[in-house]
Design a protein around this motif. Structure first.
Motif, PDB file in Angstrom:
ATOM      1  N   VAL A   1       0.827  -1.217   0.000  1.00 53.37           N
ATOM      2  CA  VAL A   1       0.000   0.000   0.000  1.00 53.37           C
ATOM      3  C   VAL A   1       0.856   1.260   0.000  1.00 53.37           C
ATOM      4  O   VAL A   1       0.463   2.294  -0.549  1.00 53.37           O
ATOM      5  CB  VAL A   1      -0.951  -0.019   1.226  1.00 53.37           C
ATOM      6  CG1 VAL A   1      -1.647   1.319   1.404  1.00 53.37           C
ATOM      7  CG2 VAL A   1      -1.978  -1.123   1.075  1.00 53.37           C
ATOM      8  N   LYS A   2       2.029   1.183   0.677  1.00 46.65           N
ATOM      9  CA  LYS A   2       3.009   2.276   0.743  1.00 46.65           C
ATOM     10  C   LYS A   2       2.645   3.374   1.743  1.00 46.65           C
ATOM     11  O   LYS A   2       3.535   4.045   2.264  1.00 46.65           O
ATOM     12  CB  LYS A   2       3.243   2.922  -0.635  1.00 46.65           C
ATOM     13  CG  LYS A   2       3.737   1.972  -1.714  1.00 46.65           C
ATOM     14  CD  LYS A   2       5.072   1.348  -1.355  1.00 46.65           C
ATOM     15  CE  LYS A   2       5.607   0.477  -2.471  1.00 46.65           C
ATOM     16  NZ  LYS A   2       6.850  -0.230  -2.079  1.00 46.65           N
ATOM     17  N   THR A   3       1.367   3.577   2.008  1.00 46.69           N
ATOM     18  CA  THR A   3       0.985   4.667   2.911  1.00 46.69           C
ATOM     19  C   THR A   3       0.759   4.194   4.345  1.00 46.69           C
ATOM     20  O   THR A   3       0.642   5.028   5.255  1.00 46.69           O
ATOM     21  CB  THR A   3      -0.303   5.334   2.403  1.00 46.69           C
ATOM     22  OG1 THR A   3      -1.314   4.326   2.240  1.00 46.69           O
ATOM     23  CG2 THR A   3      -0.063   6.031   1.076  1.00 46.69           C
ATOM     24  N   LEU A   4       0.683   2.898   4.580  1.00 51.01           N
ATOM     25  CA  LEU A   4       0.407   2.393   5.921  1.00 51.01           C
ATOM     26  C   LEU A   4       1.678   2.502   6.765  1.00 51.01           C
ATOM     27  O   LEU A   4       2.743   2.050   6.363  1.00 51.01           O
ATOM     28  CB  LEU A   4      -0.086   0.944   5.847  1.00 51.01           C
ATOM     29  CG  LEU A   4      -0.842   0.437   7.070  1.00 51.01           C
ATOM     30  CD1 LEU A   4      -1.993  -0.469   6.660  1.00 51.01           C
ATOM     31  CD2 LEU A   4       0.092  -0.334   7.999  1.00 51.01           C
ATOM     32  N   LYS A   5       1.559   3.093   7.959  1.00 55.45           N
ATOM     33  CA  LYS A   5       2.743   3.439   8.757  1.00 55.45           C
ATOM     34  C   LYS A   5       3.103   2.385   9.808  1.00 55.45           C
ATOM     35  O   LYS A   5       4.278   2.166  10.078  1.00 55.45           O
ATOM     36  CB  LYS A   5       2.521   4.784   9.465  1.00 55.45           C
ATOM     37  CG  LYS A   5       2.276   5.944   8.529  1.00 55.45           C
ATOM     38  CD  LYS A   5       3.484   6.223   7.646  1.00 55.45           C
ATOM     39  CE  LYS A   5       3.306   7.478   6.818  1.00 55.45           C
ATOM     40  NZ  LYS A   5       2.251   7.352   5.804  1.00 55.45           N
ATOM     41  N   HIS A   6       2.103   1.776  10.457  1.00 58.08           N
ATOM     42  CA  HIS A   6       2.444   0.812  11.513  1.00 58.08           C
ATOM     43  C   HIS A   6       1.499  -0.383  11.466  1.00 58.08           C
ATOM     44  O   HIS A   6       0.271  -0.224  11.384  1.00 58.08           O
ATOM     45  CB  HIS A   6       2.403   1.449  12.900  1.00 58.08           C
ATOM     46  CG  HIS A   6       3.159   0.643  13.918  1.00 58.08           C
ATOM     47  ND1 HIS A   6       4.527   0.556  13.920  1.00 58.08           N
ATOM     48  CD2 HIS A   6       2.740  -0.136  14.952  1.00 58.08           C
ATOM     49  CE1 HIS A   6       4.928  -0.228  14.915  1.00 58.08           C
ATOM     50  NE2 HIS A   6       3.860  -0.675  15.543  1.00 58.08           N
ATOM     51  N   TYR A   7       2.102  -1.552  11.541  1.00 60.11           N
ATOM     52  CA  TYR A   7       1.390  -2.820  11.365  1.00 60.11           C
ATOM     53  C   TYR A   7       1.585  -3.651  12.624  1.00 60.11           C
ATOM     54  O   TYR A   7       2.719  -3.879  13.066  1.00 60.11           O
ATOM     55  CB  TYR A   7       1.974  -3.538  10.156  1.00 60.11           C
ATOM     56  CG  TYR A   7       1.326  -4.865   9.804  1.00 60.11           C
ATOM     57  CD1 TYR A   7       0.294  -4.920   8.872  1.00 60.11           C
ATOM     58  CD2 TYR A   7       1.762  -6.055  10.389  1.00 60.11           C
ATOM     59  CE1 TYR A   7      -0.291  -6.139   8.529  1.00 60.11           C
ATOM     60  CE2 TYR A   7       1.184  -7.273  10.045  1.00 60.11           C
ATOM     61  CZ  TYR A   7       0.159  -7.305   9.115  1.00 60.11           C
ATOM     62  OH  TYR A   7      -0.414  -8.508   8.777  1.00 60.11           O
ATOM     63  N   VAL A   8       0.483  -4.119  13.201  1.00 66.73           N
ATOM     64  CA  VAL A   8       0.542  -4.920  14.423  1.00 66.73           C
ATOM     65  C   VAL A   8      -0.044  -6.300  14.151  1.00 66.73           C
ATOM     66  O   VAL A   8      -1.191  -6.425  13.699  1.00 66.73           O
ATOM     67  CB  VAL A   8      -0.224  -4.239  15.580  1.00 66.73           C
ATOM     68  CG1 VAL A   8      -0.109  -5.080  16.855  1.00 66.73           C
ATOM     69  CG2 VAL A   8       0.313  -2.835  15.825  1.00 66.73           C
ATOM     70  N   TRP A   9       0.751  -7.318  14.442  1.00 71.95           N
ATOM     71  CA  TRP A   9       0.318  -8.709  14.311  1.00 71.95           C
ATOM     72  C   TRP A   9      -0.046  -9.244  15.693  1.00 71.95           C
ATOM     73  O   TRP A   9       0.750  -9.175  16.620  1.00 71.95           O
ATOM     74  CB  TRP A   9       1.439  -9.544  13.695  1.00 71.95           C
ATOM     75  CG  TRP A   9       1.207 -11.025  13.661  1.00 71.95           C
ATOM     76  CD1 TRP A   9       1.843 -11.978  14.412  1.00 71.95           C
ATOM     77  CD2 TRP A   9       0.290 -11.746  12.818  1.00 71.95           C
ATOM     78  NE1 TRP A   9       1.392 -13.244  14.098  1.00 71.95           N
ATOM     79  CE2 TRP A   9       0.435 -13.122  13.113  1.00 71.95           C
ATOM     80  CE3 TRP A   9      -0.625 -11.357  11.840  1.00 71.95           C
ATOM     81  CZ2 TRP A   9      -0.312 -14.112  12.472  1.00 71.95           C
ATOM     82  CZ3 TRP A   9      -1.365 -12.345  11.199  1.00 71.95           C
ATOM     83  CH2 TRP A   9      -1.206 -13.697  11.511  1.00 71.95           C
ATOM     84  N   SER A  10      -1.257  -9.752  15.829  1.00 71.89           N
ATOM     85  CA  SER A  10      -1.692 -10.364  17.083  1.00 71.89           C
ATOM     86  C   SER A  10      -1.253 -11.819  17.091  1.00 71.89           C
ATOM     87  O   SER A  10      -1.673 -12.611  16.248  1.00 71.89           O
ATOM     88  CB  SER A  10      -3.215 -10.272  17.210  1.00 71.89           C
ATOM     89  OG  SER A  10      -3.656 -10.987  18.345  1.00 71.89           O
ATOM     90  N   SER A  11      -0.411 -12.164  18.064  1.00 77.09           N
ATOM     91  CA  SER A  11       0.218 -13.475  18.053  1.00 77.09           C
ATOM     92  C   SER A  11      -0.023 -14.234  19.354  1.00 77.09           C
ATOM     93  O   SER A  11      -0.660 -13.729  20.296  1.00 77.09           O
ATOM     94  CB  SER A  11       1.730 -13.328  17.807  1.00 77.09           C
ATOM     95  OG  SER A  11       2.335 -14.583  17.548  1.00 77.09           O
ATOM     96  N   LEU A  12       0.491 -15.456  19.377  1.00 76.53           N
ATOM     97  CA  LEU A  12       0.489 -16.309  20.563  1.00 76.53           C
ATOM     98  C   LEU A  12       1.908 -16.849  20.740  1.00 76.53           C
ATOM     99  O   LEU A  12       2.744 -16.731  19.853  1.00 76.53           O
ATOM    100  CB  LEU A  12      -0.523 -17.445  20.399  1.00 76.53           C
ATOM    101  CG  LEU A  12      -1.989 -16.993  20.354  1.00 76.53           C
ATOM    102  CD1 LEU A  12      -2.898 -18.095  19.824  1.00 76.53           C
ATOM    103  CD2 LEU A  12      -2.461 -16.525  21.726  1.00 76.53           C
ATOM    104  N   ASP A  13       2.171 -17.454  21.882  1.00 84.06           N
ATOM    105  CA  ASP A  13       3.528 -17.864  22.233  1.00 84.06           C
ATOM    106  C   ASP A  13       4.110 -18.872  21.242  1.00 84.06           C
ATOM    107  O   ASP A  13       3.387 -19.736  20.722  1.00 84.06           O
ATOM    108  CB  ASP A  13       3.547 -18.477  23.626  1.00 84.06           C
ATOM    109  CG  ASP A  13       3.329 -17.451  24.708  1.00 84.06           C
ATOM    110  OD1 ASP A  13       4.321 -16.990  25.292  1.00 84.06           O
ATOM    111  OD2 ASP A  13       2.163 -17.096  24.971  1.00 84.06           O
ATOM    112  N   ASN A  14       5.420 -18.791  21.090  1.00 82.83           N
ATOM    113  CA  ASN A  14       6.132 -19.754  20.254  1.00 82.83           C
ATOM    114  C   ASN A  14       6.353 -21.025  21.073  1.00 82.83           C
ATOM    115  O   ASN A  14       7.393 -21.210  21.721  1.00 82.83           O
ATOM    116  CB  ASN A  14       7.466 -19.179  19.777  1.00 82.83           C
ATOM    117  CG  ASN A  14       8.098 -20.034  18.697  1.00 82.83           C
ATOM    118  OD1 ASN A  14       8.024 -21.255  18.739  1.00 82.83           O
ATOM    119  ND2 ASN A  14       8.717 -19.385  17.726  1.00 82.83           N
TER     120      ASN A  14
END
Length: 366
Positions: free
Chosen positions: A111-124
């Protein structure tokens, strides 16, 4: 609320329990009382669902799309400042979730305009268990593999680049309001029954182990914290929880808060899963996985072992430095007015009528 007046955050998984908590936190006024700098674009497969309509009624922009349709994701990301992404492990299955998680990140970069991306994760759980297969809970493994892949990507905090963070959570404290099981959790967290003498019966195969539970409101706090502190959170995995809960502590706290009698009945894994309809628990855990994949029982026996054996922990000193008002089990119970009564609308699949059937006869014997 006009999306053009604020930084738009796309929330994928918007109508789930976590997504709703994140949206609530993003829309809160700032601590000084000024309006939130964020607007929310809720991404959901059915904008006309009850939860979708409730969000729209609050002025949230609700858009239709699914992670199976990556073009719809691209459209949702356009013009947004950030994204909070929580994919449905139990629809996708482990392999599809890994691929989908990688592609969603790549589309955000596209997209080029998106500034911050958060991935919702669980433990490794693979690494934290030293690769012991008895702890291999697939829904944790899928999300954490995406996290590992993201850690190899650059994270640049500037107006012309995209940075990323990972928020790693765990079982919701709010699941204490539930009993029975949904299609994607073994959530006999709340009392499974009340005996004739008024004793509330809590059961678990956790033995003397502990679950780092998190209140949904605290999930929301940390999601908002990440967007408010982009530079500090860039390229970081935040492993969070509210309190470390063992079942003796759970029963003790329940009685302290409510004044009601309660007992903890420890069960073996086989006894625990005997409380469920056996046809149900032997179905595959993920609807989108190939035929013959891991069953619900196989997956969640591994899941419970993680907590029974205290494989997963948290650094609560660090967490409380970030969030001094972090809930404890007691503070959550008091704030929620918790009485042990159950509800059926917390997790979205409950509301959609998807759950594992209980073995009523066996439960009656407890």
């Amino acid at each position: 609320m006009s999306p053009t007046a604020s930084k738009i955050i796309v929330v994928i998984g918007a109508t789930g329990a976590q997504g709703l908590a994140v949206i609530e936190a993003l829309l809160k006024p700032a601590p000084d009382g000024s309006p939130s700098p964020y607007a929310v674009r809720a991404f959901t497969r059915d904008p006309q669902s009850k939860r979708g309509q409730e969000l729209a009624a609050r002025g949230v922009e609700v858009v239709k799309g699914t992670t199976y349709d990556l073009d719809s994701v691209l459209e949702a990301f356009k013009g947004a400042y950030g994204a909070y992404v929580n994919t449905d492990s139990f629809t996708l299955g482990e392999e599809k979730e890994i691929f989908t998680g990688m592609r969603l990140y790549e589309i955000a970069k596209q997209v080029k305009t998106l500034k911050h991306y958060v991935w919702s994760s669980l433990d490794n759980v693979t690494k934290k268990s030293d690769y012991n297969p008895i702890y291999y809970a697939e829904h944790y493994a899928g999300k954490s593999r995406v996290t590992d892949w993201m850690k190899a990507q650059e994270s640049v905090v500037s107006d012309g680049n995209m940075s990323w963070s990972v928020l790693t959570t765990g079982p919701y404290m709010d699941m204490l309001k539930m009993v029975g099981t949904s299609r994607n959790e073994t959530d006999f967290f709340g009392p499974i029954k009340v005996r004739p003498d008024g004793t509330h019966v809590f059961v678990s195969p956790v033995a003397k182990g502990h679950i780092p539970m998190i209140a949904l409101s605290d999930v929301g706090f940390f999601a908002r914290y990440i967007f408010d502190h982009r530079e500090e959170a860039s390229a970081q995995e935040l492993e969070v929880a509210s309190d470390l809960v063992g079942w003796d502590y759970l029963v003790e706290t329940f009685t302290k808060v409510t004044g009601k009698k309660a007992v903890y009945v420890p069960l073996s894994l086989e006894e625990y899963f005997g409380l469920l309809n056996q046809d149900d628990v032997n179905k595959q855990v993920a609807s989108g996985a190939p035929p013959g994949s891991t069953t619900f029982k196989e997956n969640f026996m591994r899941w419970w072992r993680l907590y029974r054996d205290d494989i997963l922990t948290r650094d609560f000193d660090w967490i409380r430095r970030i969030h001094p008002d972090l809930h404890t089990l007691e503070s959550w119970m008091r704030e929620e007015g918790y009485t042990g009564e159950v509800r059926a609308d917390l997790l979205k699949e409950y509301e959609d009528g998807q759950r594992r059937r209980p073995n009523v006869e066996r439960i009656a014997q407890l």
